[in-house]
Scaffold this motif. Structure first.
Motif, short mmCIF file in Angstrom:
data_model
loop_
_atom_site.label_atom_id
_atom_site.label_comp_id
_atom_site.label_asym_id
_atom_site.label_seq_id
_atom_site.Cartn_x
_atom_site.Cartn_y
_atom_site.Cartn_z
N HIS A 111 3.54 -2.26 -11.65
CA HIS A 111 4.76 -1.55 -11.17
C HIS A 111 4.40 -0.76 -10.22
O HIS A 111 3.49 0.14 -10.19
CB HIS A 111 5.07 -0.88 -12.41
CG HIS A 111 5.40 -1.72 -13.56
ND1 HIS A 111 5.09 -1.64 -14.82
CD2 HIS A 111 6.43 -3.00 -13.63
CE1 HIS A 111 5.85 -2.50 -15.83
NE2 HIS A 111 6.58 -3.37 -14.79
N PRO A 112 5.32 -0.43 -9.10
CA PRO A 112 4.91 0.74 -8.16
C PRO A 112 5.40 2.00 -8.67
O PRO A 112 6.41 2.18 -9.45
CB PRO A 112 6.26 0.24 -7.01
CG PRO A 112 6.52 -1.30 -7.46
CD PRO A 112 6.45 -1.24 -8.65
N LEU A 113 4.42 2.73 -8.25
CA LEU A 113 4.56 4.17 -8.66
C LEU A 113 5.93 4.65 -8.08
O LEU A 113 6.50 5.80 -8.50
CB LEU A 113 3.50 5.28 -8.10
CG LEU A 113 3.31 6.53 -8.39
CD1 LEU A 113 3.77 6.92 -10.07
CD2 LEU A 113 2.23 7.18 -8.04
N ILE A 114 6.20 4.65 -6.97
CA ILE A 114 7.13 4.99 -5.76
C ILE A 114 8.27 3.87 -5.81
O ILE A 114 7.91 2.87 -5.26
CB ILE A 114 6.53 5.36 -4.44
CG1 ILE A 114 5.45 6.44 -4.72
CG2 ILE A 114 7.93 6.15 -3.65
CD1 ILE A 114 4.84 6.81 -3.21
N PHE A 115 9.34 4.11 -6.15
CA PHE A 115 10.45 3.40 -6.13
C PHE A 115 11.43 4.06 -4.97
O PHE A 115 11.65 3.25 -3.63
CB PHE A 115 11.22 3.03 -7.11
CG PHE A 115 10.88 1.58 -7.65
CD1 PHE A 115 11.08 0.47 -7.12
CD2 PHE A 115 10.12 1.63 -8.95
CE1 PHE A 115 10.78 -0.66 -7.69
CE2 PHE A 115 9.76 0.48 -9.38
CZ PHE A 115 10.21 -0.82 -8.98
N GLY A 116 11.99 5.07 -5.43
CA GLY A 116 12.81 5.78 -4.35
C GLY A 116 12.35 6.50 -3.26
O GLY A 116 10.84 6.89 -3.43
N ALA A 153 -4.26 -1.56 -13.19
CA ALA A 153 -3.71 -0.99 -14.34
C ALA A 153 -2.05 -1.53 -14.35
O ALA A 153 -1.95 -2.46 -13.14
CB ALA A 153 -3.35 0.47 -14.50
N LEU A 154 -1.38 -1.56 -15.36
CA LEU A 154 0.04 -1.98 -15.37
C LEU A 154 0.79 -0.88 -14.38
O LEU A 154 1.77 -1.37 -13.79
CB LEU A 154 0.65 -2.04 -16.39
CG LEU A 154 2.04 -2.88 -16.67
CD1 LEU A 154 1.87 -4.39 -16.30
CD2 LEU A 154 2.67 -2.93 -18.04
N TYR A 207 -2.25 0.37 -4.13
CA TYR A 207 -1.57 -0.82 -4.04
C TYR A 207 -0.80 -1.28 -5.05
O TYR A 207 -1.44 -1.37 -6.25
CB TYR A 207 -2.28 -1.69 -3.54
CG TYR A 207 -1.80 -3.19 -2.80
CD1 TYR A 207 -1.28 -3.27 -1.58
CD2 TYR A 207 -1.69 -4.36 -3.79
CE1 TYR A 207 -0.82 -4.50 -1.07
CE2 TYR A 207 -1.32 -5.40 -3.22
CZ TYR A 207 -0.54 -5.26 -1.85
OH TYR A 207 0.06 -6.48 -1.55
N ALA A 208 0.50 -1.56 -4.81
CA ALA A 208 1.07 -2.30 -5.93
C ALA A 208 1.78 -3.71 -5.71
O ALA A 208 2.07 -4.01 -4.30
CB ALA A 208 2.66 -1.58 -6.22
N MET A 209 1.67 -4.55 -6.66
CA MET A 209 2.16 -5.87 -6.41
C MET A 209 3.11 -6.15 -7.53
O MET A 209 2.68 -6.73 -8.80
CB MET A 209 1.11 -6.85 -6.31
CG MET A 209 -0.04 -6.56 -7.28
SD MET A 209 -1.62 -7.57 -6.87
CE MET A 209 -1.18 -9.14 -6.56
N LEU A 247 0.81 -1.09 0.00
CA LEU A 247 -0.03 0.14 0.03
C LEU A 247 0.74 1.19 0.17
O LEU A 247 1.35 1.37 1.02
CB LEU A 247 -0.94 -0.09 1.18
CG LEU A 247 -1.92 1.16 1.33
CD1 LEU A 247 -2.93 1.02 0.39
CD2 LEU A 247 -2.75 1.21 2.66
N LEU A 248 0.86 1.87 -1.14
CA LEU A 248 1.74 3.05 -1.28
C LEU A 248 1.09 4.62 -1.04
O LEU A 248 1.89 5.37 -0.71
CB LEU A 248 2.25 2.86 -2.71
CG LEU A 248 3.30 1.71 -3.05
CD1 LEU A 248 3.91 2.02 -4.28
CD2 LEU A 248 4.28 1.13 -1.88
N VAL A 249 -0.21 4.40 -1.22
CA VAL A 249 -0.81 5.79 -1.02
C VAL A 249 -2.23 5.54 -0.65
O VAL A 249 -2.80 4.71 -0.93
CB VAL A 249 -1.06 6.66 -2.56
CG1 VAL A 249 -1.79 7.99 -2.05
CG2 VAL A 249 0.32 6.80 -3.03
#
Length: 260
Positions: free
Chosen positions: A65-70, A42-43, A96-98, A27-29
């Motif tokens: 793909h995660p929107l946030i990496f760094g 979405a991808l 959420y990204a997986m 869960l990124l946001v």
């Protein structure tokens, strides 16, 4: 249904613990306790897919793909990532990204089915699941030996893509094939070690490709998007099965390039 309930059920099958150490799934946001009635798959979070999610009335957006990496030092409208994060927050969409956890537990199986491979093994082992090795990619046998030209056509049909880049002699006959979705040039050594005659993947640079061919490994570059957009349809169907009371929609299939 609460967002965290959906996440808990997804992570029973695609646990974050299966992801690579460098990855950033989860869960990124947004709020874990948000009430969810509509999910959008979405991808990637792009300007276009975010707009589609907003128009669909989504409470939860799920991508591969995660929107946030760094690390993010600022969240404002002065950067691409910042604008998208703000868009999610302003429209009250949890996100959420997986990523590599899905690569390990889902994507590799989809790819081997797309190519019709049999007798498959894990291409690069990253861990175990119930005592069995698991990891990135697969290597196995085609139903019958075929030329690289014929295999390229089969890859296009199986993955539903308009074109591929083929490195090697198109009349070369092959049967043992490795596949690794996304950006797979780092999988070249593993494919060679596994005795593969060809590696189907994406984002292979020129020098990596010609050197692989010189070492006896042919390359079919089907593109990052081309090897992974199957996530959208798969996860949409999966979510509909898991949560029939929810409305699930998916991003429009739109290749990020055109073949001229």
């Amino acid at each position: 249904m609460k967002c965290n309930e959906i996440i808990r059920r997804l992570e029973e099958e695609y646990p974050v613990s299966a992801a690579e150490s460098w990855d950033n799934p989860g869960l990124l946001v947004g709020r874990a306790d948000r009430e969810v009635k509509k999910i959008f798959v979405a991808l990637d979070v792009t300007d276009e897919t975010l707009e589609q999610a907003i128009l669909s009335g989504a409470d939860l957006m799920i991508t591969h793909h995660p929107l946030i990496f760094g690390s993010l030092k600022q969240v404002n409208d002065q950067s691409v990532i910042g604008r998208r994060v703000l868009g999610l927050i302003e429209h009250q969409i949890s996100y959420y990204a997986m990523h590599t956890n899905f690569d390990v537990r889902g994507m590799a199986d989809i790819n081997e089915q797309q190519l019709g491979l049999t007798g498959t093994e894990v291409l690069e082992v990253t861990g175990e699941n119930n005592g069995k090795p698991e990891g990135i990619g697969r290597v196995g046998e085609l139903p019958e030996e075929m030329t690289l030209k014929a295999l390229s056509a089969s890859v296009k049909a199986g993955m539903g893509i308009p074109s591929v880049l083929l490195y090697g002699d198109e009349e070369k006959r092959v049967r043992r094939v490795a596949v690794s979705s996304g950006s797979g040039k780092s999988m070249v050594p593993a494919a060679m070690k596994a005795g593969a005659q060809v590696l189907v993947t994406g984002d292979v640079d020129y020098h990596t490709a010609i050197d692989a061919v010189a070492c006896g490994l042919h390359i079919i570059d089907a593109g990052h998007y081309g090897t992974e957009y199957c996530f959208i349809a798969f996860m949409k169907e999966k979510l509909q099965q898991l949560f029939p009371e929810l409305t699930v929609s998916g991003a429009e299939i739109c290749f990020p390039f055109t073949v001229q």
